[in-house]
Design a protein around this motif. Structure first.
Motif, PDB file in Angstrom:
ATOM      1  N   MET A 269     -27.470  21.310  -9.182  1.00 60.28           N
ATOM      2  CA  MET A 269     -26.710  22.567  -9.221  1.00 60.28           C
ATOM      3  C   MET A 269     -26.781  23.195 -10.612  1.00 60.28           C
ATOM      4  N   ILE A 270     -26.682  22.379 -11.650  1.00 61.08           N
ATOM      5  CA  ILE A 270     -26.775  22.896 -13.017  1.00 61.08           C
ATOM      6  C   ILE A 270     -28.166  23.476 -13.261  1.00 61.08           C
ATOM      7  N   ALA A 271     -29.202  22.774 -12.801  1.00 58.83           N
ATOM      8  CA  ALA A 271     -30.577  23.253 -12.982  1.00 58.83           C
ATOM      9  C   ALA A 271     -30.822  24.556 -12.223  1.00 58.83           C
ATOM     10  N   ILE A 272     -30.350  24.620 -10.990  1.00 57.13           N
ATOM     11  CA  ILE A 272     -30.527  25.851 -10.198  1.00 57.13           C
ATOM     12  C   ILE A 272     -29.812  27.003 -10.875  1.00 57.13           C
ATOM     13  N   ASN A 273     -28.584  26.758 -11.340  1.00 62.94           N
ATOM     14  CA  ASN A 273     -27.824  27.817 -11.985  1.00 62.94           C
ATOM     15  C   ASN A 273     -28.449  28.240 -13.304  1.00 62.94           C
ATOM     16  N   PHE A 274     -29.179  27.348 -13.957  1.00 65.83           N
ATOM     17  CA  PHE A 274     -29.839  27.687 -15.209  1.00 65.83           C
ATOM     18  C   PHE A 274     -30.937  28.724 -14.984  1.00 65.83           C
ATOM     19  N   PHE A 275     -31.675  28.562 -13.890  1.00 63.13           N
ATOM     20  CA  PHE A 275     -32.786  29.471 -13.617  1.00 63.13           C
ATOM     21  C   PHE A 275     -32.395  30.673 -12.748  1.00 63.13           C
ATOM     22  N   TYR A 276     -31.492  30.444 -11.814  1.00 58.51           N
ATOM     23  CA  TYR A 276     -31.034  31.508 -10.912  1.00 58.51           C
ATOM     24  C   TYR A 276     -29.520  31.518 -10.935  1.00 58.51           C
ATOM     25  N   LYS A 277     -28.966  32.614 -11.298  1.00 58.80           N
ATOM     26  CA  LYS A 277     -27.510  32.694 -11.367  1.00 58.80           C
ATOM     27  C   LYS A 277     -26.929  32.689  -9.946  1.00 58.80           C
ATOM     28  N   VAL A 278     -26.130  31.670  -9.678  1.00 59.51           N
ATOM     29  CA  VAL A 278     -25.536  31.479  -8.363  1.00 59.51           C
ATOM     30  C   VAL A 278     -24.087  31.930  -8.406  1.00 59.51           C
ATOM     31  N   LYS A 279     -23.680  32.645  -7.365  1.00 62.21           N
ATOM     32  CA  LYS A 279     -22.292  33.082  -7.270  1.00 62.21           C
ATOM     33  C   LYS A 279     -21.407  31.851  -7.113  1.00 62.21           C
ATOM     34  N   TYR A 280     -20.304  31.830  -7.830  1.00 63.76           N
ATOM     35  CA  TYR A 280     -19.340  30.723  -7.825  1.00 63.76           C
ATOM     36  C   TYR A 280     -19.928  29.426  -8.384  1.00 63.76           C
ATOM     37  N   ALA A 281     -20.979  29.509  -9.156  1.00 62.91           N
ATOM     38  CA  ALA A 281     -21.629  28.304  -9.688  1.00 62.91           C
ATOM     39  C   ALA A 281     -20.682  27.500 -10.576  1.00 62.91           C
ATOM     40  N   GLN A 282     -19.940  28.171 -11.427  1.00 65.21           N
ATOM     41  CA  GLN A 282     -19.039  27.437 -12.330  1.00 65.21           C
ATOM     42  C   GLN A 282     -17.962  26.685 -11.556  1.00 65.21           C
ATOM     43  N   LYS A 283     -17.481  27.286 -10.496  1.00 66.80           N
ATOM     44  CA  LYS A 283     -16.474  26.622  -9.663  1.00 66.80           C
ATOM     45  C   LYS A 283     -17.079  25.414  -8.951  1.00 66.80           C
ATOM     46  N   ILE A 284     -18.293  25.565  -8.429  1.00 68.20           N
ATOM     47  CA  ILE A 284     -18.974  24.461  -7.739  1.00 68.20           C
ATOM     48  C   ILE A 284     -19.272  23.334  -8.722  1.00 68.20           C
ATOM     49  N   ILE A 285     -19.759  23.686  -9.898  1.00 74.47           N
ATOM     50  CA  ILE A 285     -20.064  22.678 -10.919  1.00 74.47           C
ATOM     51  C   ILE A 285     -18.796  21.952 -11.349  1.00 74.47           C
ATOM     52  N   SER A 286     -17.709  22.678 -11.514  1.00 71.45           N
ATOM     53  CA  SER A 286     -16.440  22.053 -11.898  1.00 71.45           C
ATOM     54  C   SER A 286     -15.950  21.079 -10.831  1.00 71.45           C
ATOM     55  N   ILE A 287     -16.031  21.484  -9.577  1.00 72.13           N
ATOM     56  CA  ILE A 287     -15.608  20.610  -8.475  1.00 72.13           C
ATOM     57  C   ILE A 287     -16.481  19.361  -8.423  1.00 72.13           C
ATOM     58  N   LEU A 288     -17.792  19.539  -8.557  1.00 77.05           N
ATOM     59  CA  LEU A 288     -18.694  18.388  -8.549  1.00 77.05           C
ATOM     60  C   LEU A 288     -18.435  17.462  -9.737  1.00 77.05           C
ATOM     61  N   ALA A 289     -18.121  18.029 -10.892  1.00 72.35           N
ATOM     62  CA  ALA A 289     -17.832  17.213 -12.078  1.00 72.35           C
ATOM     63  C   ALA A 289     -16.572  16.384 -11.865  1.00 72.35           C
ATOM     64  N   VAL A 290     -15.528  16.998 -11.337  1.00 75.17           N
ATOM     65  CA  VAL A 290     -14.287  16.268 -11.075  1.00 75.17           C
ATOM     66  C   VAL A 290     -14.518  15.195 -10.015  1.00 75.17           C
ATOM     67  N   LEU A 291     -15.273  15.527  -8.982  1.00 74.31           N
ATOM     68  CA  LEU A 291     -15.601  14.557  -7.937  1.00 74.31           C
ATOM     69  C   LEU A 291     -16.359  13.366  -8.524  1.00 74.31           C
ATOM     70  N   ASN A 292     -17.327  13.640  -9.382  1.00 77.06           N
ATOM     71  CA  ASN A 292     -18.096  12.568 -10.016  1.00 77.06           C
ATOM     72  C   ASN A 292     -17.221  11.680 -10.892  1.00 77.06           C
ATOM     73  N   ILE A 293     -16.361  12.287 -11.669  1.00 75.40           N
ATOM     74  CA  ILE A 293     -15.466  11.507 -12.523  1.00 75.40           C
ATOM     75  C   ILE A 293     -14.583  10.607 -11.664  1.00 75.40           C
ATOM     76  N   ALA A 294     -14.061  11.151 -10.575  1.00 73.50           N
ATOM     77  CA  ALA A 294     -13.204  10.356  -9.689  1.00 73.50           C
ATOM     78  C   ALA A 294     -13.981   9.189  -9.079  1.00 73.50           C
ATOM     79  N   ILE A 295     -15.180   9.446  -8.591  1.00 76.76           N
ATOM     80  CA  ILE A 295     -15.991   8.385  -7.978  1.00 76.76           C
ATOM     81  C   ILE A 295     -16.334   7.311  -9.007  1.00 76.76           C
TER      82      ILE A 295
END
Length: 97
Positions: free
Chosen positions: A58-84
């Motif tokens: 997701m970070i790589a895709i957002n780096f090359f192509y700006k994705v709508k709501y990317a920061q929110k998706i990245i934040s959710i994935l980061a919190v999910l990863n930390i929890a796991i």
């Protein structure tokens, strides 16, 4: 004997100096298992492997192509990863006791 991917893995300094696993212990071996096609073994080695790859993708895709709501998706994935990572670490440490 040909060189294996395991020959290039970095040692865990936390485990070397303190004798206990860190939160990242197992990620290199899980990646190695993933490259070998051992998908279930990779998950058992490091349960956050797939969500970390999804986060990196997701970070790589957002780096090359700006994705709508990317920061929110990245934040959710980061919190999910930390929890796991934290939950699996606690479970691993409880099994060693």
């Amino acid at each position: 004997m040909p060189l294996q991917l395991e020959d290039y893995m970095l040692p865990c300094l936390n485990k070397k100096f303190f004798g206990m696993d860190c939160l990242g212990c197992g990620i290199q071996r899980a990646l190695s298992l993933l490259f070998q096609g051992e998908f279930i073994a990779a998950f058992k080695m490091y349960p956050a492997i797939y969500t970390l790859l999804l986060l990196a993708l997701m970070i790589a895709i957002n780096f090359f192509y700006k994705v709508k709501y990317a920061q929110k998706i990245i934040s959710i994935l980061a919190v999910l990863n930390i929890a796991i990572i934290v939950i699996s670490y606690i479970i691993k440490m409880n099994q060693l006791i």
